[in-house]
Structure formats: C-alpha cells, structure tokens
Write an enzyme that holds these catalytic residues in place. Structure first.
Site: not given
Ligand code: S3P
Length: 438
Positions: A27, A32, A320
């Site tokens: 994901k 990105r 996560d």
């Molecule tokens: C993510 C960063 C994390 C993660 C999210 C995906 C990302 O969040 O929990 O599922 O793709 O940068 P945080 O940046 O809030 O920790």
C-alpha cells in the site's frame, strides 16, 4: 471505512492451513508510485499496484488533477506524468477515502501548487489528526484550513514555500513524506529528522525518479527546484497483508504456508522479529531484491508461541501489525506486554481500544494502558466483535476465529477492501473457514 454496504463476516475454527498465499501489492509503495509518477516528466509504469480502495482513491485524485492513468489487469498502471508544475485544479473535492497516507502525502504535494484544493475522507479518516502535517507545512509557508485539526482540509495554492529543518515529534513516515513532497516545491533545503527511523519509501522512490536526495535511517534532506524523471516501479507484496498469514500459520496446529516475494524493508518487518522472539518458526527463502527493495518468500510453520515483553525499539517497524500481534499474544502461553505504542490510538480506529474490546468479548484477559496493553494468553472463546470500521481489526479477528472455541462474528468488514482486496478468497484458499454472515 468503506463506503459500500455493511458486510459482517464469520470466521470459524479451522486447520491445518496449507499452501501458497500471494498477497497483494504494498500500500505504501503504491500510493507513492502513483503520486511521483503523476508529477514526473514522461510515462511511468507501475507493476503490482495495489487494487485496494485506498490506493485507487489516490489514483482517482491524480486523475482529478489532470493526470492520465491507464489501468490494466493485475495491477499494471501507466501514469502519464505531467511534470512538477503540470497538475491542474480539480473541479470538486478530492476524496481520499479511508487513507491517512493518501491525505497526508497529498497535503504536502498540494501545498506547493498554484491552485486551491480540498481534501476529504470517510468517517474514520475525518477523525484523524492532521495538525501533525499542517503545522510544519505552515512553517514552510503553506496555508491550510482544517476543521480544528481534522479533515476536510482546504489547501490554498500560490503560496511560496521555503525549506524547513524539522524534527518530528512522533515517528511518522506520513508526516516525513508530506514535508519532503512540499520540499520539492520549496526554496532551499528541507530536512526531516525522526525520533526513530520510519519507512523510507518516499526517499528511495524520489532517488529512483532522479531527484537528488540524501538520506540515512532517521534523516532525509533535499532541495527544491529539480525535476522527476519517469521510471518503472515494481511494487513488492505487502508485508502488512502477509502479517495475518504469518500469525495464522504460527498459531494453527499443522499449518505450513508460503508467502512469495514479500517486501522485507527492515522498517516494516518488526512483527517478524517479535514473532520469532515468541518462538515462531518463520523462514526467509529466495531472498533477493525487486525494484530496489529487499524481497523474499516467507515460510511459516506452526510453532507454540510464548508471551514476551515487546522491545519498544520494534514499535515503529511494526506500527500496522499490532492488532494481529495481539491475536498471536492471546494464542500464546503467558503474558505479552506492549508499551510505547500510543500512536495506535490515532490509526484507522483507536487500535488499543478496539483490540481490547474485541479480545475481552472473546474471553481473553487484557489490560489496556494509555500507551499499550498486557495480553494474557489463554483460551479464545466464540463471540461477536466489531471492526470499528478498521480493516486490520477485522482481519485480525478472522485470524483469532481460526483457533477460537467456536465461531467469531465480525461486524462491518467491507473496510478490508481498503488494503486487502481478495482477502476472503485467499484465506479460504489455504484452509480458513470464513464466510459472509447470513
Ligand atoms: C504509512 C505510515 C504509517 C502507517 C501507515 C502507512 C506510510 O503511518 O501506519 O499505514 O505509507 O507512510 P504513520 O506515518 O502515521 O506512522
């Protein structure tokens, strides 16, 4: 939370689990790749794009901003980049759905545009804190209106941005990435320093798209005013989706599962270490590299787990994976102690509260604290729990149902499609007993 109809699931005790489980694309990497492809010069191809609601929402946003994206089967996307300054104002609000990553990264990207944008999300996203991005972006010169720190966000265009040297108060790859994306449009140098290193996909991908960037664990630095050159991105399988099968394979007697070509970026694989500390039998085979990311097949076999005091240093690398770790802990012998994880309270749901409520409903002893919990291993009962509109809570309780004394009913599972389309079919394909509740 998914916008569709309410769907409840029932997960029944089952096993042994067997087979090859191909989990969908990552994901974080998919979001990105879509954003950078859109603002690059030339045509980028994405292989293995996650066909989930979150990442499709990001693709739809880029289309609303004037980017042509051709979609083909099996997650093939061709993104016709418009260049750094080629995006156009959208006619309506930009809907990020359930995706915190989508909304936070787009906020940084849109802060540098010449036009205004409005970002909205679903009920769960509308409760998630945005000051963590809007405050530092404001310090760069951005003008963003929020609803007392919550979405919808109105991003004013035409604001000259200047670089910032910013130390993040909480470890967050989303915040870091938002600032780096704004930094592409800023005058001078933008540097982000993290209290603990977080996933570095934005940094790696900016470099792959030809933007000069210096980064090392916990630090990233770039200057504005360069160009992104189109490139092809190969998206690895999502470790966070593999996580449900790693725990299922560990706790179901007789299980043996192979998960091919999973992304093994060290900033994502904290759960692997945690499960191994608990006694899990998980091996990496065919280790290699794909699109600049370490990948490998994960082979998990059933093994008796025991409780641990989780090292706090692992928390950001498995941010996560806590819902499913709690299920592993409930199925383990002894107590598992988690602390330093207050961030779990501001995810798609308050994951400490959601897991504590669900596990208690299944008769598991759990003591919740502001920044963690102690989970006591023991029998898991049958029962009914709510997903709290959170995909990872829903899938975690599907795993719990495998080893429960009877059926576990999970309310509101449509949200699983945000990150893991086809979860039910894959799960049943390797021996789960999961169906839509009648
Ligand atoms: C993510 C960063 C994390 C993660 C999210 C995906 C990302 O969040 O929990 O599922 O793709 O940068 P945080 O940046 O809030 O920790």
């Amino acid at each position: 939370m998914s916008g569709g109809q309410r769907v409840d699931w029932t997960s029944r005790p089952a096993g042994p689990l067997n087979g090859v489980v191909r989990v969908p694309g990552d994901k974080s990497v998919s979001h990105r790749a879509m954003m950078l492809g859109a603002i690059a010069e030339g045509v980028s191809r994405i292989h293995g794009f996650l066909e989930g609601e979150d990442t499709r929402a990001t693709a739809a946003v880029m289309q609303q901003l004037g980017v042509r994206i051709d979609a083909f089967a099996d997650g093939e996307r061709v993104v016709h980049g418009v260049g750094l300054h080629g995006l156009r104002a959208a006619t309506g609000a930009l809907d990020c759905g359930n995706a915190g990553t989508g909304m936070r990264l787009l906020t940084g990207l849109l802060a540098g545009q010449a036009f205004d944008s409005t970002l909205v999300g679903d009920e769960s996203l509308s409760r998630r804190p945005m000051r963590r991005v809007t405050d530092p972006l404001a310090a760069m010169g951005a003008r963003i209106d929020s609803q007392d720190g919550l979405p919808p966000l109105h991003v004013h265009g035409g604001q000259p941005l200047r670089g910032i040297h910013y130390t993040l108060p909480v470890a967050s790859a989303q915040v870091k990435s938002a600032l780096l994306l704004a930094g592409l449009y800023a005058e001078g140098e933008t540097e982000v320093i993290e209290p603990h290193p977080t996933r570095d996909y934005t940094e790696r991908m900016l470099a792959a798209f030809g933007w000069p960037i210096a980064f090392s664990p916990g630090r990233a630095k770039l200057t504005g005013g360069h160009a992104l050159r189109a490139t092809d991105v190969r998206v690895p399988a999502d470790f966070s989706s593999a996580a449900f099968f790693l725990v299922a394979g560990s706790i179901v007697p007789g299980a043996e599962l192979r998960l091919p070509a999973v992304g093994l970026n060290p900033r994502r694989t904290g759960l692997l270490q945690a499960l191994r500390l608990m006694g899990a039998d998980i091996r990496i085979e065919n280790a290699g590299e794909s699109g600049g990311e370490p990948v490998g097949d994960l082979v998990v076999r059933h093994a008796p787990l025991h409780g641990i005091e989780l090292p706090e240093a692992l928390v950001p690398d498995m941010i996560d994976e806590f819902p499913v770790l709690f299920v592993a802990a409930a199925a383990a012998e002894g107590a598992t102690v988690v602390s330093g994880a207050a961030e779990l309270r501001v995810k798609e749901s308050d994951r400490l509260a959601s897991m504590a409520a669900g596990l208690k409903a299944l008769g598991v002893r759990i003591e919740e604290r502001p920044d963690g919990a102690t989970i006591h291993g023991g029998p898991i009962g049958a029962g009914r729990i709510g997903s709290h509109g959170d995909h990872r809570i829903a899938m975690s309780f599907v795993v719990a149902g495998l080893v429960a004394a009877g059926p576990v009913s999970i309310g509101d599972c449509a949200n699983v499609a945000t990150s893991f389309p086809g979860f039910m079919e894959l799960a049943n394909g390797c021996g789960f007993a999961l169906d839509v509740a009648g």
